[in-house]
Design an enzyme around this catalytic site. Structure first.
Site, PDB file in Angstrom:
ATOM      1  CG  LEU A  90      -4.925   0.817   8.038  1.00 24.38           C
ATOM      2  CD1 LEU A  90      -4.492   0.603   9.478  1.00 24.38           C
ATOM      3  CD2 LEU A  90      -5.076   2.287   7.744  1.00 24.38           C
TER       4      LEU A  90
ATOM      5  CD  GLU B 143      -1.043  -0.174   3.762  1.00 24.09           C
ATOM      6  OE1 GLU B 143      -2.184   0.312   3.758  1.00 24.09           O
ATOM      7  OE2 GLU B 143      -0.561  -0.786   4.731  1.00 24.09           O
TER       8      GLU B 143
HETATM    9  N1  PDD Z   1      -3.743   7.162   6.821  1.00 24.44           N
HETATM   10  N2  PDD Z   1      -2.772   2.781   4.488  1.00 24.44           N
HETATM   11  C1  PDD Z   1      -2.077   3.411   5.467  1.00 24.44           C
HETATM   12  C2  PDD Z   1      -0.740   2.877   5.846  1.00 24.44           C
HETATM   13  C3  PDD Z   1      -2.638   4.530   6.112  1.00 24.44           C
HETATM   14  O1  PDD Z   1      -1.958   5.145   7.093  1.00 24.44           O
HETATM   15  C4  PDD Z   1      -3.923   4.994   5.708  1.00 24.44           C
HETATM   16  C5  PDD Z   1      -4.571   6.160   6.381  1.00 24.44           C
HETATM   17  C6  PDD Z   1      -4.581   4.326   4.665  1.00 24.44           C
HETATM   18  C7  PDD Z   1      -5.942   4.747   4.180  1.00 24.44           C
HETATM   19  O2  PDD Z   1      -6.925   4.456   5.150  1.00 24.44           O
HETATM   20  P1  PDD Z   1      -8.271   5.295   5.253  1.00 24.44           P
HETATM   21  O3  PDD Z   1      -8.965   5.168   3.934  1.00 24.44           O
HETATM   22  O4  PDD Z   1      -9.017   4.600   6.333  1.00 24.44           O
HETATM   23  O5  PDD Z   1      -7.890   6.713   5.558  1.00 24.44           O
HETATM   24  C8  PDD Z   1      -3.975   3.221   4.089  1.00 24.44           C
HETATM   25  C9  PDD Z   1      -4.223   8.157   7.747  1.00 24.44           C
HETATM   26  C10 PDD Z   1      -5.304   9.010   7.232  1.00 24.44           C
HETATM   27  C11 PDD Z   1      -3.047   8.940   8.311  1.00 24.44           C
HETATM   28  O6  PDD Z   1      -2.122   8.297   8.758  1.00 24.44           O
HETATM   29  O7  PDD Z   1      -3.092  10.156   8.338  1.00 24.44           O
END
Ligand code: PDD
Length: 283
Positions: A205, A180
């Site tokens: 995640l 990712e």
């Molecule tokens: N980041 N993968 C990683 C490693 C992440 O840290 C995130 C989210 C995502 C996307 O997840 P979501 O769609 O639930 O935001 C994928 C957050 C927002 C951050 O660290 O700021």
């Protein structure tokens, strides 16, 4: 207007918000976090985010600081006090404060901190031109499904991207497969137009934006394969895009300086972006 933070029961001006130096989050990264998006002044998909927070806490055996209903109330109050129309609420829970000792201390309370942030305007042209990304080795620990505050590998990956003038870094596992982005989920559409994204597991995640977009993909009846994809497959893809709470669905038009497809934002990514934003305004 000065920003307001919430620290262990009190709303305080953020510039004066403080935690103890013996907080285990500070000493050991012994804590979890989540970021809940705000669309049009309302928290979006909050149940899904609270489920993920509960799961992260349970995996690390950190006590819930309060009931879900009470936490939701504080999240809403943070949106109100910080006058957020569009942005996000950051929630962090650590195991608590105790003299430095690796094993779990007995009888301490978890620390709870919330901050709220308005979304910044995206860099000019980002949506028109699409994002450039790079790839880097995935150097994280083996439980990437837990939203742990230990983010050093993610920080280094994002910094490497920034130093190369790129927006994000996709991380590559030992088998050459994309896991990712440093803070975003990864997707491609193959030359045949099939969407591909890695299934949830300990390697990534479980992105909430990704889950919402997967619901949309299924509703629209688009072809989908939940499987890991290789960096070479991404180079050869028709489209690539990333998803996250703050980027929604963002087309990627360059990977390691190579153009993706025609080098322009693709129609599938743009369609999914619209559909996600519609769901977020109602969700
Ligand atoms: N980041 N993968 C990683 C490693 C992440 O840290 C995130 C989210 C995502 C996307 O997840 P979501 O769609 O639930 O935001 C994928 C957050 C927002 C951050 O660290 O700021």
């Amino acid at each position: 207007m000065s920003r307001i933070a919430y620290v262990n029961g009190r709303y305080v001006p953020q510039s004066r918000a403080q935690v103890a130096v013996e907080d285990r989050g500070y000493l050991f990264s012994d804590g979890v976090y989540d970021v809940i998006p705000v669309h049009g002044g309302r928290l979006a998909f909050d149940e899904r985010y609270l489920d993920r927070l509960d799961r992260s806490l349970a995996e690390l055996k950190i006590a819930r600081p309060m009931s879900r209903a009470a936490l939701l109330q504080i999240m809403r109050e943070m949106v109100r006090r910080n006058d957020i129309r569009n942005g996000g609420v950051y929630v962090q829970v650590t195991r608590g404060v105790a003299p430095r000792d690796h094993k779990f201390p007995k009888g301490i309370k978890p620390s709870l901190v919330l901050m709220a942030k308005k979304s910044k305007a995206p860099p000019p042209d980002l949506l028109v031109k699409g994002a450039a990304i790079i790839t880097v080795p995935d150097q994280r620990w083996a439980r990437r499904d837990i939203k742990c505050i230990s983010l050093i590998a993610n920080v280094l990956a994002k910094q490497a991207a920034a130093e190369q003038g790129a927006y994000e870094a996709w991380m590559i596992d030992d088998d050459g497969m994309v896991t990712e982005g440093s803070s975003t989920s990864a997707w491609i559409a193959t030359a045949q137009g099939e969407l591909v994204t890695r299934p949830n597991g300990v390697e990534i995640l479980p992105g909430i934006t990704r889950a919402v977009v997967l619901d949309v993909v299924r509703e629209l009846g688009l072809a989908l394969q939940l499987r890991p994809f290789a960096r070479d497959e991404a180079y050869a893809a028709r489209e690539a895009f990333l998803t996250s709470s703050s980027n929604f669905v963002l087309p990627i038009t360059r990977i390691d300086r190579r153009p993706v497809g025609e080098g322009k934002p693709g129609p599938i990514a743009l369609r999914l972006r619209e559909a996600y934003l519609k769901a977020a305004r109602h969700g």
